[in-house]
Write an enzyme that holds these catalytic residues in place. Structure first.
Site, PDB file in Angstrom:
ATOM      1  N   GLU A  63      -6.637   4.952   8.147  1.00 49.32           N
ATOM      2  CA  GLU A  63      -6.368   6.365   7.825  1.00 49.32           C
ATOM      3  C   GLU A  63      -7.587   7.004   7.180  1.00 49.32           C
ATOM      4  O   GLU A  63      -7.861   8.184   7.393  1.00 49.32           O
ATOM      5  CB  GLU A  63      -5.123   6.463   6.918  1.00 49.32           C
ATOM      6  CG  GLU A  63      -3.854   6.144   7.713  1.00 49.32           C
ATOM      7  CD  GLU A  63      -2.748   5.467   6.918  1.00 49.32           C
ATOM      8  OE1 GLU A  63      -2.786   5.488   5.677  1.00 49.32           O
ATOM      9  OE2 GLU A  63      -1.830   4.905   7.562  1.00 49.32           O
ATOM     10  N   LYS A  79       0.146   4.284  -0.173  1.00 46.80           N
ATOM     11  CA  LYS A  79      -0.466   5.479   0.467  1.00 46.80           C
ATOM     12  C   LYS A  79      -0.224   6.712  -0.405  1.00 46.80           C
ATOM     13  O   LYS A  79      -0.155   6.584  -1.631  1.00 46.80           O
ATOM     14  CB  LYS A  79       0.074   5.639   1.893  1.00 46.80           C
ATOM     15  CG  LYS A  79      -0.105   4.349   2.710  1.00 46.80           C
ATOM     16  CD  LYS A  79       0.116   4.519   4.180  1.00 46.80           C
ATOM     17  CE  LYS A  79      -0.097   3.185   4.882  1.00 46.80           C
ATOM     18  NZ  LYS A  79       0.049   3.260   6.316  1.00 46.80           N
ATOM     19  N   GLU A 102      -5.133  -4.707  10.703  1.00 42.83           N
ATOM     20  CA  GLU A 102      -4.057  -3.734  10.901  1.00 42.83           C
ATOM     21  C   GLU A 102      -4.275  -2.979  12.210  1.00 42.83           C
ATOM     22  O   GLU A 102      -5.018  -1.993  12.240  1.00 42.83           O
ATOM     23  CB  GLU A 102      -4.055  -2.714   9.751  1.00 42.83           C
ATOM     24  CG  GLU A 102      -3.827  -3.315   8.384  1.00 42.83           C
ATOM     25  CD  GLU A 102      -3.240  -2.297   7.410  1.00 42.83           C
ATOM     26  OE1 GLU A 102      -2.193  -2.594   6.839  1.00 42.83           O
ATOM     27  OE2 GLU A 102      -3.814  -1.202   7.257  1.00 42.83           O
ATOM     28  N   HIS A 126      -9.427   1.469   5.276  1.00 47.51           N
ATOM     29  CA  HIS A 126      -8.135   1.655   5.946  1.00 47.51           C
ATOM     30  C   HIS A 126      -8.327   2.604   7.122  1.00 47.51           C
ATOM     31  O   HIS A 126      -9.101   3.559   7.034  1.00 47.51           O
ATOM     32  CB  HIS A 126      -7.098   2.202   4.959  1.00 47.51           C
ATOM     33  CG  HIS A 126      -5.702   2.095   5.486  1.00 47.51           C
ATOM     34  ND1 HIS A 126      -5.211   2.962   6.433  1.00 47.51           N
ATOM     35  CD2 HIS A 126      -4.716   1.195   5.239  1.00 47.51           C
ATOM     36  CE1 HIS A 126      -3.971   2.589   6.738  1.00 47.51           C
ATOM     37  NE2 HIS A 126      -3.648   1.532   6.032  1.00 47.51           N
ATOM     38  N   ASN A 162       0.879  -1.179   0.000  1.00 48.01           N
ATOM     39  CA  ASN A 162       0.000   0.000   0.000  1.00 48.01           C
ATOM     40  C   ASN A 162       0.911   1.223   0.000  1.00 48.01           C
ATOM     41  O   ASN A 162       1.528   1.538   1.008  1.00 48.01           O
ATOM     42  CB  ASN A 162      -0.895  -0.026   1.246  1.00 48.01           C
ATOM     43  CG  ASN A 162      -1.715   1.244   1.396  1.00 48.01           C
ATOM     44  OD1 ASN A 162      -1.771   2.076   0.489  1.00 48.01           O
ATOM     45  ND2 ASN A 162      -2.363   1.389   2.553  1.00 48.01           N
ATOM     46  N   SER A 222       3.766  -2.190  10.261  1.00 49.34           N
ATOM     47  CA  SER A 222       5.213  -2.281  10.428  1.00 49.34           C
ATOM     48  C   SER A 222       5.799  -3.634  10.016  1.00 49.34           C
ATOM     49  O   SER A 222       6.731  -4.132  10.652  1.00 49.34           O
ATOM     50  CB  SER A 222       5.614  -1.929  11.871  1.00 49.34           C
ATOM     51  OG  SER A 222       5.279  -0.566  12.141  1.00 49.34           O
ATOM     52  N   GLY A 256       3.006   2.218  10.853  1.00 51.79           N
ATOM     53  CA  GLY A 256       3.993   3.285  10.707  1.00 51.79           C
ATOM     54  C   GLY A 256       4.787   3.582  11.964  1.00 51.79           C
ATOM     55  O   GLY A 256       5.467   4.598  12.051  1.00 51.79           O
TER      56      GLY A 256
HETATM   57  P1  13P Z   1       3.305   0.354   7.648  1.00 56.88           P
HETATM   58  O1  13P Z   1       3.784  -0.933   7.019  1.00 56.88           O
HETATM   59  O2  13P Z   1       4.055   1.560   7.158  1.00 56.88           O
HETATM   60  O3  13P Z   1       3.222   0.256   9.126  1.00 56.88           O
HETATM   61  O4  13P Z   1       1.794   0.572   7.108  1.00 56.88           O
HETATM   62  C1  13P Z   1       0.869  -0.452   7.239  1.00 56.88           C
HETATM   63  C2  13P Z   1      -0.361  -0.070   6.510  1.00 56.88           C
HETATM   64  O5  13P Z   1      -1.097   0.804   6.929  1.00 56.88           O
HETATM   65  C3  13P Z   1      -0.645  -0.771   5.255  1.00 56.88           C
HETATM   66  O6  13P Z   1      -1.945  -0.500   4.802  1.00 56.88           O
END
Ligand code: 13P
Length: 262
Positions: A104, A12, A174, A102, A10, A220, A180
């Protein structure tokens, strides 16, 4: 029941078109070294603005090994929804999957369980497959409501969807506190939550459907964590953010995931 693993990146809100091109070149050259028979399903989810360039690169090389995903969609088919993109448009550009729900998007764009359910239905009706994200905050984990919260996100997202469509869908667990932060969830605990999600799917459908749906872990994920994560009974793959932005680390994750016999 054997489920084909998925390694999904992903991206982002990162990478301009040229960066996207270089990343795909890097992923493709890394894949050449690997045994095609054992490759997991590889998915990349660029921004809307790079979907076209990535899609062309994937079709040009007849590289059926990498599937294209979008990071979001709208649930209506067309009309006066300024700034939105429909499932049909994403299908038209070559997407096979669409990530929805997601954390976010839930957090910064106020997406609700009801909207996520409408998106899942629109995606499946449009002939694509949803990657449905769920996960708890640190506060929810510390107050002991993780399972309850995730079960309710999953029940809402899958409401009114046929068993056949659920079996083809993908879920990504997640935990928000692991995204992150560099601190991934302990693999045994991630596997416990994912097995719980599979039980919820079984309650909603039947054991065959629950045995078919692929459930990923995200948060992560790094080259150093994937082998243990993939050795778990219920973790079917990973949704990778930061470590999917560089071909070296993404390819290393793919390679390391293949060390675990499926
Ligand atoms: P990270 O791997 O940067 O922690 O992000 C995970 C994520 O949100 C994938 O959709």
């Amino acid at each position: 029941m054997s489920r084909r693993p998925i390694m999904a990146g992903n991206w982002k809100m990162n990478l301009l078109q040229n960066d996207a091109k270089s990343l795909i070149e890097g992923i493709k050259s890394g894949l050449k070294e690997l045994n095609k028979e054992q490759l997991p399903e590889i998915i990349v989810a660029p921004t809307y603005t790079s979907l076209s360039v990535v899609s062309n690169m994937l079709s040009e090389c007849s590289c059926g090994k990498i599937a294209l995903a979008a990071q979001n969609c709208h649930y209506e088919t067309s009309g006066a929804y300024t700034g939105e993109v429909s499932v049909e448009m994403l299908k038209d550009i070559g997407c096979k999957y669409i990530i929805i729900g997601h954390s976010e998007r839930r957090q910064y764009f106020s997406e609700t369980d009801e909207m996520i359910n409408k998106k899942a239905k629109a995606i499946l009706n449009g002939g694509l497959l949803p990657i449905i994200c769920c996960g708890e905050t640190l506060e929810q984990r510390e107050s002991g409501v993780t399972d309850e919260h995730i079960a309710s996100q999953i029940r809402a997202a899958l409401s009114g969807i046929s068993n056949e469509d659920i079996a083809k869908s993908v879920i990504a667990y997640e935990p928000i506190w692991a995204i992150g932060t560099g601190k991934s969830c302990d693999a045994v605990e991630a596997n416990r939550v994912i097995a719980m999600i599979r039980n919820v799917v079984e309650e909603l459908t039947n054991s065959q459907t629950a045995g078919s749906i692929r459930i990923l872990y995200g948060g992560s994920v790094k080259p150093a964590t994937i082998e243990e994560q993939m050795s778990m009974s219920d973790i079917d793959g990973a949704l990778i953010g930061g470590a999917s932005l560089k071909s070296d680390s993404f390819n290393e994750i793919i390679t390391n995931s293949m060390k675990v016999a499926v």
